[in-house]
Design an enzyme around this catalytic site. Structure first.
Site, PDB file in Angstrom:
ATOM      1  N   LYS A  45      34.067  33.352  34.284  1.00  0.00           N
ATOM      2  CA  LYS A  45      34.999  34.241  33.575  1.00  0.00           C
ATOM      3  C   LYS A  45      36.421  34.037  34.089  1.00  0.00           C
ATOM      4  O   LYS A  45      36.618  33.374  35.120  1.00  0.00           O
ATOM      5  CB  LYS A  45      34.543  35.690  33.784  1.00  0.00           C
ATOM      6  CG  LYS A  45      34.377  36.061  35.248  1.00  0.00           C
ATOM      7  CD  LYS A  45      33.438  37.249  35.429  1.00  0.00           C
ATOM      8  CE  LYS A  45      33.316  37.564  36.918  1.00  0.00           C
ATOM      9  NZ  LYS A  45      32.393  38.669  37.172  1.00  0.00           N
ATOM     10  N   TYR A 264      65.446  39.737  50.169  1.00  0.00           N
ATOM     11  CA  TYR A 264      65.665  41.074  49.599  1.00  0.00           C
ATOM     12  C   TYR A 264      65.304  42.152  50.615  1.00  0.00           C
ATOM     13  O   TYR A 264      64.305  42.036  51.330  1.00  0.00           O
ATOM     14  CB  TYR A 264      64.785  41.270  48.364  1.00  0.00           C
ATOM     15  CG  TYR A 264      65.253  40.540  47.134  1.00  0.00           C
ATOM     16  CD1 TYR A 264      66.528  40.756  46.604  1.00  0.00           C
ATOM     17  CD2 TYR A 264      64.411  39.648  46.479  1.00  0.00           C
ATOM     18  CE1 TYR A 264      66.942  40.090  45.455  1.00  0.00           C
ATOM     19  CE2 TYR A 264      64.818  38.985  45.329  1.00  0.00           C
ATOM     20  CZ  TYR A 264      66.085  39.213  44.821  1.00  0.00           C
ATOM     21  OH  TYR A 264      66.476  38.563  43.683  1.00  0.00           O
TER      22      TYR A 264
HETATM   23  C1  PLP Z   1      31.664  38.300  38.207  1.00  0.00           C
HETATM   24  C2  PLP Z   1      30.211  38.492  38.086  1.00  0.00           C
HETATM   25  C3  PLP Z   1      29.323  37.568  38.665  1.00  0.00           C
HETATM   26  C4  PLP Z   1      29.804  36.481  39.599  1.00  0.00           C
HETATM   27  O1  PLP Z   1      30.181  37.133  40.793  1.00  0.00           O
HETATM   28  P1  PLP Z   1      30.693  36.334  42.081  1.00  0.00           P
HETATM   29  O2  PLP Z   1      30.778  37.378  43.127  1.00  0.00           O
HETATM   30  O3  PLP Z   1      32.009  35.760  41.720  1.00  0.00           O
HETATM   31  O4  PLP Z   1      29.680  35.300  42.373  1.00  0.00           O
HETATM   32  C5  PLP Z   1      27.978  37.713  38.410  1.00  0.00           C
HETATM   33  N1  PLP Z   1      27.513  38.752  37.650  1.00  0.00           N
HETATM   34  C6  PLP Z   1      28.335  39.677  37.114  1.00  0.00           C
HETATM   35  C7  PLP Z   1      27.761  40.783  36.315  1.00  0.00           C
HETATM   36  C8  PLP Z   1      29.695  39.588  37.323  1.00  0.00           C
HETATM   37  O5  PLP Z   1      30.513  40.510  36.804  1.00  0.00           O
END
Ligand code: PLP
Length: 375
Positions: A45, A264
């Site tokens: 994702k 800054y």
């Molecule tokens: C993001 C996510 C994963 C992957 O998680 P990681 O900690 O990045 O390995 C797996 N299952 C779900 C439901 C997620 O939201």
């Protein structure tokens, strides 16, 4: 195979993000071997954790990965275009009016509440059984059937009739913590629910959960961040290969010999003689502002501290210890002596946020077979 991110060319014109696809391939192989006979899927994702869903997904496919998880329907549609034959689950679930889009692009919705179960079932009645993922909440209180809905379903599993249930999943809240109490409770709740539902492949573990042991693997694992090089076991040696190197170019160097302030807010005061370098990266590039006065960069093996505030396009580091540095040289912001996890710790965050914040301004260089160079 080429030499990996640590031999990546420092001869490029602007700040450089090097992404090692061979390391992603090797991380996938490592996880797939370790979790067998469970199937190793991949969570990609958020544009593959900021590293580019095109090259990352092609690399994983070439390593034999066939099952993918994304967050949004748009991400699913994009990935379908990249990997026509893959199985893709969309974690954010089925929103009213969307079943037709899921079907059109052969995407599996996560069914996150009983309303979504009913909607998908109605659609399956009308258009034929199609696969979906049932998500049971066991302790995140985020997505997935809450406990009361889970119980309603286990008492009347016929509500699933007509749905092709490709997977039943849940997600761990504390898999990266040494205290396993919460994970164990979630695991046992999940197993108890599975026993009362129609048979389907099951999945619980993401990156960190994989390292809790064989009890947690079920039929499929869903690693995301550790494929991309972040340590799934904070505080212990990382069993996976680093994937990202981030180098910023020195734009200007100045020798300071009178008391002065930097940046800054004039938050940093130079008392004695010092040498400062200004680098071409800032918070607009995902070098988080919380690294002001706290971040560490490296020239070769030498640590050079960030001084003063991180600004939008620039940061200043104290290079007094590296008199030979010149404008045009590249400084490691993430590299062999300071990995994503170390930078995240300084920023008061996690590797996930560092990766997904990486900006679009860096010249991107992909190493390995999956990519070819992308400017
Ligand atoms: C993001 C996510 C994963 C992957 O998680 P990681 O900690 O990045 O390995 C797996 N299952 C779900 C439901 C997620 O939201």
């Amino acid at each position: 195979m080429r030499g990996g991110i640590y031999e990546a060319g420092a001869d490029h014109g602007s700040s450089l993000l090097t992404i090692d696809l061979d390391a992603i391939a090797s991380n996938y192989r490592f996880l797939a071997e370790r979790t067998r006979p469970a199937v190793a899927a991949a969570a990609i994702k958020a544009d593959a954790y900021g590293l580019g869903v095109g090259p990352v997904s092609q690399t994983l496919w070439a390593e034999g990965c066939r099952d993918f998880f994304v967050a949004t329907l748009d991400e699913g549609i994009e990935l379908r275009g990249l990997l026509p034959e893959s199985r893709i689950a969309v974690l954010n679930g089925l929103i009213a009016g969307e079943p037709a889009l899921f079907r059109k692009h052969s995407l599996m919705p996560a069914l996150n509440d009983l309303g979504q179960v009913d909607d998908w079932r109605a659609d399956c009645r009308e258009n034929g059984a199609a696969p979906a993922v049932l998500h049971l909440d066991t302790g995140m209180s985020r997505l997935g059937l809450p406990p009361a809905e889970r119980d309603a379903l286990t008492q009347d599993p016929s509500r699933l009739d007509g749905i092709d249930m490709a997977l039943i999943m849940s997600h761990l809240a504390c898999a990266d913590e040494p205290d396993e109490t919460m994970s164990r409770r979630q695991r046992d709740d999940f197993a108890a629910a599975l026993a009362r539902l129609p048979g389907a492949p099951a999945s619980l573990a993401a990156s960190s959960g994989i390292f809790l042991g064989p009890d947690y693997l079920f039929d499929m694992v869903r690693p995301g961040v550790c494929l991309h090089g972040v340590n799934p076991r904070p505080g212990q040696p990382n069993p996976l290969r680093p994937v990202v190197r981030l180098q910023a170019k020195i734009l200007q160097i100045r020798d300071v010999d009178t008391p002065q302030t930097v940046g800054y807010g004039a938050t940093h005061r130079i008392a004695g003689p010092a040498r400062l370098a200004t680098l071409a990266a800032g918070y607009a590039d995902g070098y988080l502002r919380s690294l002001s006065g706290r971040g560490t960069a490296h020239i070769g093996e030498t640590a050079v501290p960030v001084v003063g505030r991180v600004s939008m396009d620039l940061i200043t580091v104290d290079i007094t210890r590296v008199p030979e540095a010149r404008p045009g040289d590249m400084v490691d912001l993430i590299g062999p002596h300071h990995d994503v996890d170390a930078l995240a710790k300084e920023a008061g965050t996690v590797g996930y946020e560092i990766l997904t914040s990486l900006g679009r301004r860096y010249r991107r260089h992909y190493l390995g077979d999956g990519g070819g160079e992308v400017a």
